[in-house]
Design a protein around this motif. Structure first.
Motif, PDB file in Angstrom:
ATOM      1  N   HIS A 211       0.844  -1.197   0.000  1.00 55.37           N
ATOM      2  CA  HIS A 211       0.000   0.000   0.000  1.00 55.37           C
ATOM      3  C   HIS A 211       0.878   1.245   0.000  1.00 55.37           C
ATOM      4  O   HIS A 211       2.013   1.219   0.498  1.00 55.37           O
ATOM      5  CB  HIS A 211      -0.920   0.036   1.223  1.00 55.37           C
ATOM      6  N   GLN A 212       0.339   2.325  -0.545  1.00 58.68           N
ATOM      7  CA  GLN A 212       0.986   3.632  -0.481  1.00 58.68           C
ATOM      8  C   GLN A 212      -0.090   4.697  -0.495  1.00 58.68           C
ATOM      9  O   GLN A 212      -1.007   4.667  -1.312  1.00 58.68           O
ATOM     10  CB  GLN A 212       1.933   3.835  -1.662  1.00 58.68           C
ATOM     11  N   SER A 213      -0.014   5.625   0.440  1.00 55.39           N
ATOM     12  CA  SER A 213      -0.931   6.769   0.466  1.00 55.39           C
ATOM     13  C   SER A 213      -0.320   7.837   1.349  1.00 55.39           C
ATOM     14  O   SER A 213       0.706   7.612   2.002  1.00 55.39           O
ATOM     15  CB  SER A 213      -2.320   6.364   0.983  1.00 55.39           C
ATOM     16  N   SER A 214      -0.933   8.988   1.403  1.00 57.11           N
ATOM     17  CA  SER A 214      -0.406  10.112   2.171  1.00 57.11           C
ATOM     18  C   SER A 214      -0.343   9.776   3.657  1.00 57.11           C
ATOM     19  O   SER A 214      -1.359   9.568   4.303  1.00 57.11           O
ATOM     20  CB  SER A 214      -1.280  11.347   1.955  1.00 57.11           C
ATOM     21  N   GLY A 215       0.870   9.709   4.189  1.00 60.42           N
ATOM     22  CA  GLY A 215       1.036   9.475   5.619  1.00 60.42           C
ATOM     23  C   GLY A 215       0.620   8.109   6.098  1.00 60.42           C
ATOM     24  O   GLY A 215       0.250   7.952   7.270  1.00 60.42           O
TER      25      GLY A 215
END
Length: 536
Positions: A211-215
């Motif tokens: 996963h990757q997302s803001s913060g």
């Protein structure tokens, strides 16, 4: 006003007040006599929580950064009343020499968020240090002794890890790389690894970004009813919210859902925490509030309701996303005898578990055996003694506790100052990286003065001829602090100004006992007792 709400067989009492920056809606907190509870259940700095149930007991861990011993372990029988069971890390220098009394230059670093799990007949704790990588330890008893700290991976720019043991015994490790990844030009990538069977190393060939997302941080892995669940938090327009992924295989593909809403100014962003199922089938989430006030990041307990196979944290809204719950019926019969410890008469052979030193202490300069029934603190020079505003942050052998946010707090220390030497200053303090105040005895030549110090300024001082003094600090729900002193233990006189407690570097205010000598390695004080009463 108070409204009674009934949802999915759970009744909760919500307290509705106007917007506030505080992490609690009233001065009430924790367990109540009518079997309900108010959040926070611990109104003090227990940050980066994770929690588990083992049989009839609940255990949690909380990050401690540069304080030693590190990674505090909490214990409860009812999820509302908690006590300090001990610490995982006895020696912070196994993480970095910068955490030792000789350096003291890593405030807010050190031990960050981690996970506690129970499998293979042991408790397992993993955590990250932003500059020094990931570490682990295990123990048969959560109170310890814990095995010597082991470095799992020497790396920087990573945080918020969790271990996971699958049904077949395979161990996994999940964590966030919060720095820019040159391979995909993104930050906050969440990586999944397989671990070696002893849990002490990662199999780098299994590295997968899931996963990757803001913060995206606060990672935890669970397996519930045959499905894998990945809990994490991320930053949205409303603030930092809790998220959940689920999959039939641990490698994915993952479905994703937001599981709570936040009003950042009111809710203070509950996020880091642990998901637990009780023996009666209920689910609960023990969490910290990520946005701190002077007491730090306090701990709350939230109900969990399963909706369409998703664990929704808090009161379920019309959009099937949870909302903060500030009070409710306690999940189990309350055990009020369990509470956060504070008092110490120093009669034991070891320091009681509520104490944490500011950085790894110099062990040859403190003793519980030099004088039976006393803690002896021997003075030595602080690092950079010329900085009056920050001197305490780099003065060794400062012993501390968390300051609680209750309606009334009173901490009193009794000091024998007969062993003091020229240049020595010892007494009671409140400090964070943003503010610092001290009340103590300063020796100048043969003269001893009662001195109040705040914001780098000192009072003229009151001459003291007695060998024993009592120092006291009181503070209220708003964090307004006042010092007092006594020469007989009965009559206490106010001294100095009213000051506001603060937080800094993701740490709440600490109350502590300090002792240093700017001139030489000379002098000592004997502490007879420390008594701290807080309101419930």
């Amino acid at each position: 006003m108070k409204l009674r709400l009934n949802f999915l067989c759970q009744t909760f009492l919500l307290v509705t007040l106007s917007a506030t920056v505080f992490a609690q809606k009233t001065e009430s907190w924790g367990g109540q006599k009518d079997g309900t509870f108010y959040n926070p259940v611990i109104p003090a700095d227990y940050s980066d929580l994770d929690a588990i149930r083992v049989g009839d007991d609940f255990y949690a861990i909380s990050s401690t950064m540069q304080f030693s011993p590190g990674m505090v372990v909490l214990h409860s029988k009812d999820l509302v009343n908690w006590e300090i069971a001990g610490h995982v890390v006895a020696d912070l220098t196994r993480i970095s020499p910068n955490l030792d009394w000789t350096k003291m230059n890593s405030y807010g670093k050190g031990i960050w968020a981690g996970s506690i799990r129970y499998y293979k007949n042991k408790f397992w704790v993993y955590f990250g240090s932003p500059d020094d990588g990931f570490f682990m330890s295990s123990a048969k008893d959560a109170k310890g002794p814990w095995e010597p700290l082991h470095q799992v991976w020497n790396v920087s720019g990573w945080d918020d890890c969790s271990s996971f043991c699958d049904d077949d015994g395979q161990l996994y490790f999940i964590a966030t790389n919060f720095k820019l990844d040159p391979k995909n030009n993104k930050k906050y990538n969440i990586h999944l690894f397989k671990m070696a069977q002893d849990g002490k190393s990662l199999r780098m060939d299994t590295d997968t970004i899931i996963h990757q997302s803001s913060g995206s941080e606060a990672n935890k892995l669970y397996k519930i009813n045959g499905l894998y669940y990945h809990f994490f938090s991320e930053v949205k327009a409303e603030g930092r919210v809790m998220m959940m992924e689920r999959a039939q295989k641990i490698t994915g593909p993952w479905e994703i859902k937001q599981i709570n809403h936040v009003n950042k100014n009111i809710d203070r962003e509950p996020n880091q925490g642990g998901l637990m199922q009780l023996k009666n089938g209920q689910w609960w989430f023990f969490t910290h509030h990520g946005s701190g006030d002077w007491e730090g990041r306090a701990a709350s307990l939230l109900p969990v309701t399963w909706v369409d196979g998703w664990p929704i944290i808090g009161k379920v809204g019309k959009d099937n996303i949870g909302n903060m719950v500030w009070s409710g019926k306690a999940p189990l019969p309350l055990q009020p005898a369990i509470k956060i410890q504070t008092d110490d008469d120093f009669s034991a052979a070891v320091l009681r578990p509520q104490w944490e030193w500011n950085y790894q202490p110099r062990n040859d300069r403190w003793s519980l055996s030099a004088r039976k029934g006393f803690l002896r603190l021997m003075a030595f020079q602080p690092i950079k003694p010329e900085d009056p505003n920050k001197i305490l942050l780099r003065a060794g052998n400062t012993i501390t506790q968390r300051s609680m946010r209750t309606s009334a707090n009173e901490a009193t220390v009794k000091l024998d100052i007969s062993g003091m030497a020229d240049g020595q200053f010892a007494g009671l303090t409140h400090f964070s990286t943003t503010t610092m105040s001290m009340l103590g005895i300063k020796q100048q030549g043969e003269e001893r003065l009662m001195v109040y110090h705040t914001d780098g300024q000192e009072s003229p001082g009151i001459k003291i001829k007695e060998n024993v003094v009592w120092l006291r600090s009181t503070w209220d729900y708003q964090g307004q602090n006042r010092y007092f002193y006594s020469l007989d233990g009965k009559n206490f006189l106010p001294i100095g100004n009213v000051t506001q407690l603060t937080w800094g570097s993701y740490r709440g205010d600490r109350i502590g006992i300090f002792n240093y000598n700017k001139l030489a390695e000379k002098g000592f004080v004997d502490i007879d007792y420390f008594n701290y009463k807080y309101a419930k």
